[in-house]
Structure formats: C-alpha cells, structure tokens
Scaffold this motif. Structure first.
Motif, PDB file in Angstrom:
ATOM      1  N   UNK A  69       0.843  -1.195   0.000  1.00 47.21           N
ATOM      2  CA  UNK A  69       0.000   0.000   0.000  1.00 47.21           C
ATOM      3  C   UNK A  69       0.880   1.248   0.000  1.00 47.21           C
ATOM      4  N   UNK A  70       0.373   2.365  -0.534  1.00 44.89           N
ATOM      5  CA  UNK A  70       1.146   3.611  -0.440  1.00 44.89           C
ATOM      6  C   UNK A  70       1.190   4.097   1.008  1.00 44.89           C
ATOM      7  N   UNK A  71       2.235   4.830   1.337  1.00 40.97           N
ATOM      8  CA  UNK A  71       2.365   5.417   2.663  1.00 40.97           C
ATOM      9  C   UNK A  71       1.857   6.855   2.622  1.00 40.97           C
ATOM     10  N   UNK A  72       1.624   7.463   3.771  1.00 34.09           N
ATOM     11  CA  UNK A  72       1.260   8.886   3.762  1.00 34.09           C
ATOM     12  C   UNK A  72       2.326   9.736   3.059  1.00 34.09           C
ATOM     13  N   UNK A  73       3.594   9.334   3.172  1.00 28.45           N
ATOM     14  CA  UNK A  73       4.665  10.074   2.480  1.00 28.45           C
ATOM     15  C   UNK A  73       4.545   9.939   0.961  1.00 28.45           C
ATOM     16  N   UNK A  74       4.091   8.772   0.491  1.00 28.20           N
ATOM     17  CA  UNK A  74       3.865   8.595  -0.949  1.00 28.20           C
ATOM     18  C   UNK A  74       2.776   9.541  -1.440  1.00 28.20           C
ATOM     19  N   UNK A  75       1.724   9.712  -0.628  1.00 28.82           N
ATOM     20  CA  UNK A  75       0.638  10.633  -0.998  1.00 28.82           C
ATOM     21  C   UNK A  75       1.156  12.063  -1.022  1.00 28.82           C
ATOM     22  N   UNK A  76       1.981  12.427  -0.044  1.00 23.85           N
ATOM     23  CA  UNK A  76       2.561  13.776  -0.024  1.00 23.85           C
ATOM     24  C   UNK A  76       3.393  14.032  -1.280  1.00 23.85           C
ATOM     25  N   UNK A  77       4.181  13.041  -1.706  1.00 22.88           N
ATOM     26  CA  UNK A  77       4.972  13.189  -2.921  1.00 22.88           C
ATOM     27  C   UNK A  77       4.064  13.358  -4.135  1.00 22.88           C
ATOM     28  N   UNK A  78       3.003  12.588  -4.158  1.00 25.59           N
ATOM     29  CA  UNK A  78       2.036  12.684  -5.256  1.00 25.59           C
ATOM     30  C   UNK A  78       1.447  14.089  -5.312  1.00 25.59           C
ATOM     31  N   UNK A  79       1.051  14.614  -4.172  1.00 22.47           N
ATOM     32  CA  UNK A  79       0.459  15.953  -4.118  1.00 22.47           C
ATOM     33  C   UNK A  79       1.464  17.042  -4.495  1.00 22.47           C
ATOM     34  N   UNK A 138      -3.921   3.309   3.295  1.00 25.78           N
ATOM     35  CA  UNK A 138      -2.499   3.619   3.244  1.00 25.78           C
ATOM     36  C   UNK A 138      -1.775   2.709   4.229  1.00 25.78           C
ATOM     37  N   UNK A 139      -0.530   2.381   3.946  1.00 26.54           N
ATOM     38  CA  UNK A 139       0.287   1.577   4.858  1.00 26.54           C
ATOM     39  C   UNK A 139       0.574   2.411   6.100  1.00 26.54           C
ATOM     40  N   UNK A 140       0.199   1.888   7.263  1.00 26.29           N
ATOM     41  CA  UNK A 140       0.398   2.652   8.495  1.00 26.29           C
ATOM     42  C   UNK A 140       0.278   1.742   9.709  1.00 26.29           C
ATOM     43  N   UNK A 141       0.649   2.284  10.840  1.00 30.05           N
ATOM     44  CA  UNK A 141       0.435   1.584  12.100  1.00 30.05           C
ATOM     45  C   UNK A 141      -1.040   1.664  12.455  1.00 30.05           C
ATOM     46  N   UNK A 143      -3.641   2.186  15.315  1.00 31.11           N
ATOM     47  CA  UNK A 143      -3.762   2.727  16.676  1.00 31.11           C
ATOM     48  C   UNK A 143      -5.241   2.864  16.998  1.00 31.11           C
ATOM     49  N   UNK A 144      -5.654   2.265  18.104  1.00 29.69           N
ATOM     50  CA  UNK A 144      -7.064   2.317  18.523  1.00 29.69           C
ATOM     51  C   UNK A 144      -7.997   1.879  17.396  1.00 29.69           C
ATOM     52  N   UNK A 145      -7.626   0.797  16.709  1.00 26.21           N
ATOM     53  CA  UNK A 145      -8.406   0.251  15.596  1.00 26.21           C
ATOM     54  C   UNK A 145      -8.582   1.231  14.440  1.00 26.21           C
ATOM     55  N   UNK A 146      -7.642   2.160  14.279  1.00 29.62           N
ATOM     56  CA  UNK A 146      -7.675   3.089  13.155  1.00 29.62           C
ATOM     57  C   UNK A 146      -6.360   3.017  12.392  1.00 29.62           C
ATOM     58  N   UNK A 147      -6.452   3.151  11.074  1.00 29.35           N
ATOM     59  CA  UNK A 147      -5.280   3.181  10.201  1.00 29.35           C
ATOM     60  C   UNK A 147      -5.414   4.391   9.279  1.00 29.35           C
ATOM     61  N   UNK A 148      -4.315   4.735   8.620  1.00 27.02           N
ATOM     62  CA  UNK A 148      -4.304   5.897   7.725  1.00 27.02           C
ATOM     63  C   UNK A 148      -5.046   5.578   6.429  1.00 27.02           C
ATOM     64  N   UNK A 149      -5.703   6.589   5.895  1.00 23.53           N
ATOM     65  CA  UNK A 149      -6.377   6.510   4.606  1.00 23.53           C
ATOM     66  C   UNK A 149      -6.055   7.752   3.792  1.00 23.53           C
ATOM     67  N   UNK A 150      -6.080   7.590   2.474  1.00 16.72           N
ATOM     68  CA  UNK A 150      -6.068   8.734   1.585  1.00 16.72           C
ATOM     69  C   UNK A 150      -7.513   9.121   1.370  1.00 16.72           C
ATOM     70  N   UNK A 151      -7.843  10.388   1.493  1.00 13.15           N
ATOM     71  CA  UNK A 151      -9.226  10.850   1.375  1.00 13.15           C
ATOM     72  C   UNK A 151      -9.359  11.734   0.148  1.00 13.15           C
ATOM     73  N   UNK A 152     -10.266  11.343  -0.748  1.00 10.46           N
ATOM     74  CA  UNK A 152     -10.602  12.171  -1.900  1.00 10.46           C
ATOM     75  C   UNK A 152     -11.901  12.875  -1.544  1.00 10.46           C
TER      76      UNK A 152
END
Length: 177
Positions: A69-79, A138-141, A143-152
């Motif tokens: 999966x893409x990481x939050x850093x991959x999304x930042x690079x994309x943006x 997104x690939x992430x840790x 925490x509290x049953x939540x993970x990172x997502x890319x939001x459109x």
C-alpha cells in the motif's frame, strides 16, 4: 521522406507513452516520473487473498495490510509533484496527472451529493463515509483500531490523509518502489 519521418516520430511517441505502464504480478503500475521512482496503480479490481467481502474493490485494512500500500509520504509526494483534477461526468473521479503526462484515476463511486442542508449529517451506509468523499487504505500503524487513509473529497476538491476504522471496507491502490 517527410511523411515517413512524421510517421516514425508518431510511432515512437506512442511507444514511449506505453512504456510508462508496467505490469508486475498481474498489476498494472503507472510510472508517474516521481523523484522517488515509486510506481502507482489505479484502484485494484482483484480481491486479495483473504478478502471475504462480495465487492472485491472494498476490503478491510486487515485484509490488505500486508500488500504494498502507499504510505502517507507517498501521498505527499504525489500531491507535491502531480496535478489533481476532479471530474463530475461520467463518474465522479479525481485524476492525478504527473508532469510526464501519465495519470492515475481514483474513482469515487460511493459519491453522494451533499445535502441541501450543510448541517445535516447524511452519511454513507457502508463505513460512515461522509457524502462526497472516497477513501483508500495507506500503509500505516494501527492505533485504537484506526489506520491511515487517503481521502478524496469531491466537495472541497482535495486529496489528503486521515485515519479511519480498520474494519470498514475501503478500496486500495498499490505502489511499487
């Protein structure tokens, strides 16, 4: 001779454009020419092993967390390096276009128009997605049953990262580094 040269040049340009699509393990990746060299896929149409949801494009985080999966850093690079454009017809989607002309398309098929009353809390049935948005994992840790997502967000015409409950079913895209 001139027509021959123009035909050769056109054929070369078409071949060059096709060379930006790379198929690895049955997944079509797009070379967006990013500085990191990361290749991106469009949302995946194939269910990963262990995905037990009928709609193969939508999986929980646990069903796809082992994938690339893409990481939050991959999304930042994309943006930072690509241009976003939002299209209303024929389907709601965001086009992410790179400087090299290649693009990925993130469809927002779960799109609902914003209600007339902006204070209304109209939500999507599956996963409590706010109207006018789509999310992908997104690939992430976790925490509290939540993970990172890319939001459109088609209402605000933005793409950003956030967190979301891992049990909800979301689409996913893959990257190759």
């Amino acid at each position: 001779l001139c027509a021959f040269k123009e035909g050769y040049t056109e054929g070369y340009n078409r071949g060059l454009k096709k060379s930006h699509e790379i198929i690895i393990d049955s997944v079509k990746y797009i070379d967006l020419g990013l500085p990191s060299g990361t290749l991106w896929s469009n949302p995946i149409d194939i269910a990963p092993p262990g995905c037990n949801y009928r709609n193969y494009k939508m999986c929980s985080y646990n069903e796809v967390c082992e994938l690339a999966l893409p990481t939050p850093e991959d999304v930042e690079e994309l943006l930072h390096h690509c241009m976003l454009s939002f299209h209303d017809n024929p389907s709601k989607a965001v086009y992410v276009t790179a400087p090299n002309g290649q693009r990925i398309v993130i469809e927002t098929k779960n799109y609902l128009n914003r209600p007339e009353n902006p204070h209304s809390h109209l939500r999507m049935r599956k996963g409590e997605t706010p109207a006018g948005t789509n999310m992908f994992w997104l690939k992430s840790e976790v925490k509290d049953n939540e993970a990172r997502v890319g939001v459109v967000d088609t209402n605000d015409k933005t793409l950003y990262t956030s967190t979301h409950f891992t049990g909800f079913k979301r689409p996913y895209v893959l990257v190759k580094k």
